[in-house]
Design an enzyme around this catalytic site. Structure first.
Site, mmCIF file in Angstrom:
data_model
loop_
_atom_site.group_PDB
_atom_site.id
_atom_site.type_symbol
_atom_site.label_atom_id
_atom_site.label_comp_id
_atom_site.label_asym_id
_atom_site.label_seq_id
_atom_site.Cartn_x
_atom_site.Cartn_y
_atom_site.Cartn_z
ATOM 1 N N LYS A 86 0.859 -1.199 0.000
ATOM 2 C CA LYS A 86 0.000 0.000 0.000
ATOM 3 C C LYS A 86 0.893 1.247 0.000
ATOM 4 C CE LYS A 86 -1.567 1.592 4.088
ATOM 5 N NZ LYS A 86 -1.303 3.006 4.453
ATOM 6 N N ASN A 87 1.929 1.236 0.839
ATOM 7 C CA ASN A 87 2.728 2.459 1.019
ATOM 8 C C ASN A 87 3.729 2.707 -0.101
ATOM 9 O OD1 ASN A 87 1.249 2.959 3.241
ATOM 10 N ND2 ASN A 87 2.851 2.463 4.729
ATOM 11 N N ARG A 143 -4.632 11.096 4.687
ATOM 12 C CA ARG A 143 -3.487 11.972 4.897
ATOM 13 C C ARG A 143 -2.432 11.798 3.820
ATOM 14 N NH1 ARG A 143 0.803 11.902 6.390
ATOM 15 N NH2 ARG A 143 1.768 13.838 7.010
ATOM 16 N N CYS A 181 -4.320 12.742 13.127
ATOM 17 C CA CYS A 181 -5.043 11.465 13.254
ATOM 18 C C CYS A 181 -4.689 10.889 14.624
ATOM 19 C CB CYS A 181 -4.655 10.529 12.118
ATOM 20 S SG CYS A 181 -2.946 10.036 12.179
ATOM 21 N N ARG A 217 0.186 15.144 12.505
ATOM 22 C CA ARG A 217 0.870 14.755 11.266
ATOM 23 C C ARG A 217 1.304 16.009 10.498
ATOM 24 N NH1 ARG A 217 -0.619 9.465 10.123
ATOM 25 N NH2 ARG A 217 1.200 9.369 8.780
ATOM 26 N N PRO A 218 2.355 16.713 10.972
ATOM 27 C CA PRO A 218 2.761 17.970 10.324
ATOM 28 C C PRO A 218 3.320 17.725 8.925
ATOM 29 C CG PRO A 218 4.393 17.296 11.929
ATOM 30 C CD PRO A 218 3.239 16.343 12.075
ATOM 31 N N VAL A 219 3.373 18.769 8.119
ATOM 32 C CA VAL A 219 3.959 18.678 6.774
ATOM 33 C C VAL A 219 5.012 19.768 6.567
ATOM 34 C CG1 VAL A 219 2.011 17.509 5.673
ATOM 35 C CG2 VAL A 219 2.049 20.018 5.789
ATOM 36 N N ASP A 220 5.549 20.288 7.685
ATOM 37 C CA ASP A 220 6.533 21.381 7.590
ATOM 38 C C ASP A 220 7.767 20.981 6.783
ATOM 39 O OD1 ASP A 220 6.792 19.663 9.965
ATOM 40 O OD2 ASP A 220 8.635 20.785 10.317
ATOM 41 N N LEU A 221 8.177 19.721 6.890
ATOM 42 C CA LEU A 221 9.376 19.286 6.154
ATOM 43 C C LEU A 221 9.089 19.213 4.649
ATOM 44 C CD1 LEU A 221 10.507 16.455 8.600
ATOM 45 C CD2 LEU A 221 11.446 18.778 8.439
ATOM 46 N N ASP A 223 5.101 0.955 12.070
ATOM 47 C CA ASP A 223 3.860 0.350 11.556
ATOM 48 C C ASP A 223 3.679 -1.090 12.014
ATOM 49 O OD1 ASP A 223 3.791 2.014 8.295
ATOM 50 O OD2 ASP A 223 3.445 2.699 10.332
ATOM 51 N N ILE A 271 8.876 7.392 16.718
ATOM 52 C CA ILE A 271 8.373 8.090 15.532
ATOM 53 C C ILE A 271 6.994 8.676 15.789
ATOM 54 C CG2 ILE A 271 7.746 7.777 13.098
ATOM 55 C CD1 ILE A 271 10.083 5.734 12.989
ATOM 56 N N ARG A 284 -8.558 -0.105 5.250
ATOM 57 C CA ARG A 284 -7.741 0.931 4.604
ATOM 58 C C ARG A 284 -6.447 0.339 4.063
ATOM 59 N NH1 ARG A 284 -7.838 6.772 6.998
ATOM 60 N NH2 ARG A 284 -6.402 6.859 5.268
HETATM 61 C C1 EPZ Z 1 4.611 7.068 6.181
HETATM 62 O O1 EPZ Z 1 3.848 8.147 6.667
HETATM 63 C C2 EPZ Z 1 3.688 5.859 6.181
HETATM 64 N N1 EPZ Z 1 2.535 6.126 5.311
HETATM 65 C C3 EPZ Z 1 3.189 5.579 7.596
HETATM 66 O O2 EPZ Z 1 2.422 4.383 7.543
HETATM 67 C C4 EPZ Z 1 4.407 5.333 8.492
HETATM 68 O O3 EPZ Z 1 3.970 5.140 9.821
HETATM 69 C C5 EPZ Z 1 5.350 6.546 8.424
HETATM 70 O O4 EPZ Z 1 5.726 6.807 7.048
HETATM 71 C C6 EPZ Z 1 6.631 6.317 9.228
HETATM 72 O O5 EPZ Z 1 7.303 5.198 8.728
HETATM 73 C C7 EPZ Z 1 2.685 6.007 3.971
HETATM 74 O O6 EPZ Z 1 3.753 5.694 3.473
HETATM 75 C C8 EPZ Z 1 1.457 6.263 3.142
HETATM 76 P P1 EPZ Z 1 6.669 10.505 8.081
HETATM 77 P P2 EPZ Z 1 4.445 9.664 6.588
HETATM 78 O O7 EPZ Z 1 6.574 11.783 7.342
HETATM 79 O O8 EPZ Z 1 5.374 9.780 5.439
HETATM 80 C C9 EPZ Z 1 7.237 13.708 11.479
HETATM 81 C C10 EPZ Z 1 0.540 3.025 7.834
HETATM 82 O O9 EPZ Z 1 0.183 2.489 8.899
HETATM 83 N N2 EPZ Z 1 7.078 14.702 10.403
HETATM 84 O O10 EPZ Z 1 7.766 9.548 7.728
HETATM 85 O O11 EPZ Z 1 3.309 10.586 6.687
HETATM 86 C C11 EPZ Z 1 5.973 12.917 11.745
HETATM 87 O O12 EPZ Z 1 5.103 13.588 12.621
HETATM 88 C C12 EPZ Z 1 1.012 4.469 7.840
HETATM 89 O O13 EPZ Z 1 0.605 2.442 6.725
HETATM 90 C C13 EPZ Z 1 7.332 16.051 10.670
HETATM 91 O O14 EPZ Z 1 7.666 16.413 11.795
HETATM 92 O O15 EPZ Z 1 5.281 9.726 7.936
HETATM 93 C C14 EPZ Z 1 6.524 11.641 12.345
HETATM 94 O O16 EPZ Z 1 6.770 11.832 13.717
HETATM 95 C C15 EPZ Z 1 0.716 5.166 9.165
HETATM 96 N N3 EPZ Z 1 7.186 16.963 9.668
HETATM 97 C C16 EPZ Z 1 7.847 11.436 11.613
HETATM 98 O O17 EPZ Z 1 8.188 12.724 11.076
HETATM 99 C C17 EPZ Z 1 6.847 16.597 8.388
HETATM 100 O O18 EPZ Z 1 6.758 17.471 7.506
HETATM 101 C C18 EPZ Z 1 7.781 10.441 10.458
HETATM 102 O O19 EPZ Z 1 6.675 10.802 9.655
HETATM 103 C C19 EPZ Z 1 6.605 15.221 8.131
HETATM 104 C C20 EPZ Z 1 6.728 14.290 9.150
#
Ligand code: EPZ
Length: 422
Positions: free
Chosen positions: A22-23, A91, A115, A120-124, A309, A331, A401
């Site tokens: 899925k991912n 998301r 969620c 779930r920030p997107v600042d990065l 996960d 994480i 999902r």
């Molecule tokens: C991906 O989400 C996966 N989803 C998630 O799987 C998985 O838990 C996560 O990576 C971590 O491995 C998909 O691939 C669709 P991140 P993603 O950005 O990319 C912080 C599932 O169960 N962060 O790697 O959204 C964030 O809050 C799902 O299949 C920032 O601070 O996760 C987290 O603490 C759930 N700023 C950490 O980084 C940002 O701009 C990792 O998040 C982005 C993220």
């Protein structure tokens, strides 16, 4: 809303095929926005998250055909505004941002909500796209990105307080494929799903090196062309069934897996006393339940570390494993919604400050429980396989999902489960 009734006590045996990831599918589907040519993607799992992504792409103007696991998609004429009512439901739709911006020079995507597993920030993501020359505005809950002079290569460090970002790396990598010049992403996510996306993009004519490591280099090109691609196996689905086999199985075999991607999960399951035997090719494994099992300490980490996960599913296994286990999620420190429900089934778990301390009990008992998020609901299902009595799991849409026909696969393994349409 559908429910799943799990009658505990059945022994799992036999074999199943693991579905495509899925991912990996979600960003790869989004990447088709980067070309007007047709793309064919195989082994896309039939789960609601991929269905949402396909709906979003169709709403943007893509022509999409889906037959079983194969998706044929052509993003000819596309809009640059992602539909709010669809984006807000998933998301991960944030990963259309990078390709839309690169293809159209403009992208409007709603800010994703939080969620249950955490903010779930997107600042990065935004920092990375801004570095490529995008102007970023946030208004009315929408992110508006514009790059009227196109994007240009840059050196970007994407490290956040909780480590690398998977979808943030994907967004910047996709946008950089059509930028002018060289982009270097430091502190990149190295998940297999990021590498699968990079392989897909390189087949489209992109010039990406270093994907799968912390440093990715992208040399921008003028345009990308259509491609055919088969998605990698879903390592989290495989890990979930490995845990199920360790809880209630006798020699369960999982086909279409990748030993390489499962290293951290395999070592955790073997450390708790079970054995996982891969075939020579590493694409199939048998799980042998251990006689002497023991608690383990787990700390989640970015790949190749233990995946967040798979944290909830391992907690379900350790809930009835003799001894004490300490599970820390670095994480998503709030990702412990499953623990309260497992405690309703008799588990002995104390959660504090991003860590769960699990004291194994002899057995769990059935109780009506509620799914809260994708992996938490999988954990409840695993616990119910061996619990005394019949467990009713409500809000099954969480499980649908990310797991393709999970009840059918469990039935094939001899589990006694029934889906009740609600
Ligand atoms: C991906 O989400 C996966 N989803 C998630 O799987 C998985 O838990 C996560 O990576 C971590 O491995 C998909 O691939 C669709 P991140 P993603 O950005 O990319 C912080 C599932 O169960 N962060 O790697 O959204 C964030 O809050 C799902 O299949 C920032 O601070 O996760 C987290 O603490 C759930 N700023 C950490 O980084 C940002 O701009 C990792 O998040 C982005 C993220």
């Amino acid at each position: 809303m559908d429910k799943l009734i799990v009658h505990g006590g059945a022994t799992l045996h036999g074999s199943i095929n693991i579905s495509g990831s899925k991912n990996a599918s979600l960003p790869i589907l989004a990447a088709t926005l980067l070309t007007g040519d047709p793309c064919i993607i195989r082994r896309v799992p039939d789960v609601s998250d991929t269905n949402y992504m396909i709906q979003i792409l169709s709403a943007l103007g893509a022509e999409v055909e889906r037959s079983s696991g194969t998706v044929r998609i052509t993003c000819g004429e596309i809009s640059d505004v992602a539909p709010y009512d669809l984006v807000r439901r998933m998301r991960a739709s944030i990963c259309v941002m990078g390709p839309l911006l690169a293809r159209k020079g403009r992208a409007v995507v709603s800010l994703p909500g939080g969620c249950v597993i955490g903010d779930r920030p997107v600042d990065l993501h935004l920092r990375g796209l801004e570095a490529l020359g995008a102007k970023v505005e946030v208004e009315g809950g929408n992110i508006l990105l514009t790059a009227k002079d196109g994007l240009r290569g840059a050196e970007i460090d994407l490290r956040g307080t909780h480590g690398p970002t998977v979808l943030g790396t994907d967004n910047v990598m996709m946008a950089a494929t059509l930028a002018d010049g060289i982009t270097i992403i430091e502190s990149a996510a190295a998940e297999p799903e990021v590498l699968d996306l990079a392989n897909f993009l390189n087949s489209m004519g992109a010039k990406i090196s270093g994907a799968g490591t912390r440093r990715i280099v992208i040399e921008g090109v003028k345009e990308l062309h259509g491609v055919e691609h088969t998605v990698i196996p879903d390592r989290i689905e495989a890990g979930t069934f490995m845990a199920a086999a360790a809880i209630a199985g006798e020699g369960v075999r999982l086909n279409r897996v990748s030993r390489e991607h499962l290293k951290a999960i395999t070592s955790a399951i073997e450390e708790s006393g079970h054995r996982v035997e891969f075939n020579e090719a590493g694409d199939s494994c048998v799980i042998h339940r251990g006689e002497q099992t023991r608690g383990v300490d787990l700390v989640t980490a970015p790949y190749p570390g233990y995946p967040t996960d798979m944290q909830a599913q391992m907690t379900a296994l350790l809930a009835t494993t003799p001894g004490i286990s300490v599970i820390k999620d670095t994480i998503f420190p709030q990702r412990f919604m499953h623990c309260a429900e497992l405690k309703r089934m008799g588990a002995d778990i104390k959660v504090d400050a991003g860590t769960a301390v699990v004291r194994g009990v002899a057995s769990l008992s059935a109780a009506p429980v509620m799914a809260s998020d994708l992996r938490a609901s999988a954990a409840l299902l695993l616990a119910a396989l061996k619990a005394k009595g019949s467990t009713e799991i409500s809000r099954l849409y969480h499980i649908d999902r990310g797991y393709e026909h999970i009840d059918e696969k469990l039935l094939m393994l001899g589990a006694n489960v029934e889906r009740v349409k609600g």
